[in-house]
Design a protein around this motif. Structure first.
Motif, mmCIF file in Angstrom:
data_model
loop_
_atom_site.group_PDB
_atom_site.id
_atom_site.type_symbol
_atom_site.label_atom_id
_atom_site.label_comp_id
_atom_site.label_asym_id
_atom_site.label_seq_id
_atom_site.Cartn_x
_atom_site.Cartn_y
_atom_site.Cartn_z
ATOM 1 N N ASN A 58 0.841 -1.196 0.000
ATOM 2 C CA ASN A 58 0.000 0.000 0.000
ATOM 3 C C ASN A 58 0.882 1.254 0.000
ATOM 4 O O ASN A 58 1.500 1.574 1.009
ATOM 5 N N PRO A 59 0.944 1.987 -1.125
ATOM 6 C CA PRO A 59 1.895 3.098 -1.237
ATOM 7 C C PRO A 59 1.516 4.282 -0.360
ATOM 8 O O PRO A 59 0.369 4.436 0.039
ATOM 9 N N ILE A 61 1.433 8.543 0.501
ATOM 10 C CA ILE A 61 1.338 9.864 -0.114
ATOM 11 C C ILE A 61 2.560 10.691 0.304
ATOM 12 O O ILE A 61 2.968 10.658 1.464
ATOM 13 N N VAL A 95 -2.093 11.735 -8.323
ATOM 14 C CA VAL A 95 -1.234 10.623 -8.728
ATOM 15 C C VAL A 95 -0.723 10.920 -10.139
ATOM 16 O O VAL A 95 -1.510 11.128 -11.061
ATOM 17 N N THR A 114 4.127 5.266 -10.583
ATOM 18 C CA THR A 114 3.456 6.517 -10.247
ATOM 19 C C THR A 114 3.812 6.962 -8.826
ATOM 20 O O THR A 114 4.343 6.182 -8.031
ATOM 21 N N ALA A 116 2.078 9.576 -5.556
ATOM 22 C CA ALA A 116 0.942 10.361 -5.065
ATOM 23 C C ALA A 116 1.475 11.572 -4.300
ATOM 24 O O ALA A 116 2.248 11.424 -3.363
ATOM 25 N N ALA A 138 3.664 10.626 4.430
ATOM 26 C CA ALA A 138 2.799 10.739 5.610
ATOM 27 C C ALA A 138 1.426 10.145 5.376
ATOM 28 O O ALA A 138 0.534 10.804 4.852
ATOM 29 N N PRO A 139 1.221 8.893 5.770
ATOM 30 C CA PRO A 139 -0.128 8.333 5.814
ATOM 31 C C PRO A 139 -0.803 8.772 7.112
ATOM 32 O O PRO A 139 -0.200 9.488 7.913
ATOM 33 N N SER A 140 -2.035 8.361 7.320
ATOM 34 C CA SER A 140 -2.711 8.717 8.564
ATOM 35 C C SER A 140 -2.000 8.067 9.753
ATOM 36 O O SER A 140 -1.469 6.964 9.653
ATOM 37 N N GLU A 177 -9.963 12.083 4.929
ATOM 38 C CA GLU A 177 -8.720 12.095 4.188
ATOM 39 C C GLU A 177 -8.855 12.839 2.858
ATOM 40 O O GLU A 177 -9.958 13.124 2.397
ATOM 41 N N VAL A 180 -8.166 11.466 -3.689
ATOM 42 C CA VAL A 180 -7.046 11.013 -4.517
ATOM 43 C C VAL A 180 -7.530 10.889 -5.957
ATOM 44 O O VAL A 180 -8.491 10.163 -6.231
ATOM 45 N N LEU A 191 -9.740 8.051 -7.486
ATOM 46 C CA LEU A 191 -9.312 6.826 -6.809
ATOM 47 C C LEU A 191 -9.885 6.726 -5.406
ATOM 48 O O LEU A 191 -10.098 5.636 -4.893
ATOM 49 N N GLN A 218 -6.636 0.549 -9.394
ATOM 50 C CA GLN A 218 -5.435 1.326 -9.686
ATOM 51 C C GLN A 218 -4.767 1.841 -8.430
ATOM 52 O O GLN A 218 -3.685 2.377 -8.488
ATOM 53 N N SER A 219 -5.433 1.731 -7.296
ATOM 54 C CA SER A 219 -4.873 2.276 -6.072
ATOM 55 C C SER A 219 -4.803 1.124 -5.080
ATOM 56 O O SER A 219 -5.824 0.695 -4.564
ATOM 57 N N GLY A 221 -4.277 0.389 -2.084
ATOM 58 C CA GLY A 221 -4.878 0.309 -0.762
ATOM 59 C C GLY A 221 -6.377 0.434 -0.754
ATOM 60 O O GLY A 221 -7.009 0.331 0.288
HETATM 61 P P1 AMP Z 1 -3.474 6.989 3.262
HETATM 62 O O1 AMP Z 1 -2.232 7.808 3.184
HETATM 63 O O2 AMP Z 1 -3.336 5.795 4.138
HETATM 64 O O3 AMP Z 1 -4.663 7.817 3.584
HETATM 65 O O4 AMP Z 1 -3.758 6.369 1.834
HETATM 66 C C1 AMP Z 1 -3.139 6.770 0.663
HETATM 67 C C2 AMP Z 1 -3.995 6.370 -0.501
HETATM 68 O O5 AMP Z 1 -3.340 6.816 -1.695
HETATM 69 C C3 AMP Z 1 -4.164 4.884 -0.600
HETATM 70 O O6 AMP Z 1 -5.465 4.587 -1.055
HETATM 71 C C4 AMP Z 1 -3.114 4.513 -1.635
HETATM 72 O O7 AMP Z 1 -3.385 3.318 -2.299
HETATM 73 C C5 AMP Z 1 -3.175 5.726 -2.559
HETATM 74 N N1 AMP Z 1 -1.929 5.892 -3.314
HETATM 75 C C6 AMP Z 1 -0.735 6.261 -2.847
HETATM 76 N N2 AMP Z 1 0.184 6.246 -3.831
HETATM 77 C C7 AMP Z 1 -0.456 5.851 -4.954
HETATM 78 C C8 AMP Z 1 -0.070 5.630 -6.310
HETATM 79 N N3 AMP Z 1 1.184 5.809 -6.707
HETATM 80 N N4 AMP Z 1 -1.007 5.228 -7.188
HETATM 81 C C9 AMP Z 1 -2.273 5.060 -6.792
HETATM 82 N N5 AMP Z 1 -2.709 5.240 -5.533
HETATM 83 C C10 AMP Z 1 -1.824 5.636 -4.618
#
Ligand code: AMP
Ligand code: MG
Length: 316
Positions: A58-59, A61, A95, A114, A116, A138-140, A177, A180, A191, A218-219, A221
């Motif tokens: 799960n990538p 941001i 993205v 890619t 984000a 920085a994710p949540s 959040e 995206v 997304l 495509q995303s 997570g």
């Molecule tokens: P979060 O930071 O946990 O709120 O989640 C980040 C969201 O952005 C997740 O749904 C990831 O799958 C999505 N995301 C992050 N990087 C990419 C990427 N390169 N392509 C598509 N989705 C992304």
């Protein structure tokens, strides 16, 4: 116990030092609290995945101060430029194709082509990005799969021991959040619904494709069970069943519920988004088996609220 500092210039300076040393800092953005590390440092990024127990596919941001700071990181498109001009700084993640020479840890993008990118508007997040002058992953700031944090106390409750420093900037002003959107290709794809409503984005770039309905995932997570309280969640409830807690909206107040909260007595979706995660936690703390939730209109921030509620209800 983790150090918690009220947001101030001294706290930001301290946080920037912790980050430069490869540490983890939780900080407020306008959406939810983020768990930040320097995005160019493999070991620091690995600590995020470990702290959250986040699945390695799960990538993350990447947060930047502004559009200029994002230039070396991605290959920009016309739609990306238009949306950044309209909504940055703010709760919108773009993205784009990753710039091959971008100095971002491959762990951040989990091997994708890619990246984000987001420029948050909350003053503390902005000041922190300007103090470090580095992109921050920085994710949540919560254990993976659980309810996102909208206060510093939520962060401490979920991740207390594994964060080096928490900056307390009060409750988040948006509360869900970021939106995206994939702007890497010919057509713009939504997304994840979030803090910028679909309608506002469509006013700039026209109708959005939907990720699930209109094509392959495509995303990475996006399908995980998420935002899940301990209690089960029952959606579109008109009233509570015996023993249930009730999360209301407008005039749907859940008379007779074991515990009740109202996302917005006046039916204001922005207020409802701000209250969503804190109220889910409060009702969960009442110890009920099920939280029943009133219907929420699917417009403005309602699309993001309903997305989070569906995922809270799913998959367990
Ligand atoms: P979060 O930071 O946990 O709120 O989640 C980040 C969201 O952005 C997740 O749904 C990831 O799958 C999505 N995301 C992050 N990087 C990419 C990427 N390169 N392509 C598509 N989705 C992304
Ligand atoms: Mg999250």
């Amino acid at each position: 116990m983790t150090q918690v500092l009220p947001a101030s210039d001294a706290a930001i300076e301290e946080a920037a030092q912790v980050l430069r040393r490869g540490g983890l800092v939780a900080f407020p953005t306008e959406t939810v609290y983020g768990l930040g590390s320097v995005a160019t440092n493999d070991r620091a990024v690995a600590r995020i995945f470990q702290a959250k127990q986040r699945p390695a596919h799960n990538p993350l941001i990447v947060h930047v101060a502004d559009r200029a700071a994002a230039t070396p990181l991605a290959i920009w498109t016309e739609a990306g430029e238009a949306l950044a001009a309209a909504f940055w700084p703010g709760p919108l993640t773009l993205v784009l194709a990753r710039e091959p020479s971008a100095p971002i840890s491959p762990l951040v993008t989990v091997g994708l082509a890619t990246i984000a990118l987001r420029a948050p508007s909350a003053p503390t997040a902005q000041k922190l990005l300007q103090a470090t002058l580095l992109p921050l992953a920085a994710p949540s700031a919560n254990p993976s799969g659980q309810v996102s944090p909208t206060t510093a106390a939520h962060v401490v409750a979920g991740l207390g021991d594994v964060v080096d420093l928490v900056i307390d900037g009060g409750p988040c002003s948006v509360g869900v959040e970021s939106t995206v959107v994939d702007v890497s290709g010919e057509q713009v794809r939504l997304l994840r619904p979030g803090g910028v409503p679909r309608e506002a984005i469509e006013a700039i770039v026209g109708p959005l494709l939907d990720s699930v309905a209109d094509g392959p995932i495509q995303s990475p997570g996006q399908l995980e069970s998420h935002y899940a309280p301990r209690a089960a969640v029952r959606l579109e409830a008109l009233q509570p069943a015996p023993g249930e807690a009730f999360l209301g909206f407008g005039y749907m107040i859940g008379k007779g519920a074991v515990a009740a909260r109202n996302l917005s007595p006046t039916g204001d979706l922005d207020e409802a988004a701000r209250n969503l995660f804190a109220m889910l936690r409060q009702l969960d703390d009442a110890g009920v088996a099920t939280i029943a939730v009133a219907p929420i209109p699917q417009q403005g921030l309602g699309e993001a609220i309903n997305d989070r509620l569906r995922r809270a209800a799913a998959g367990r």
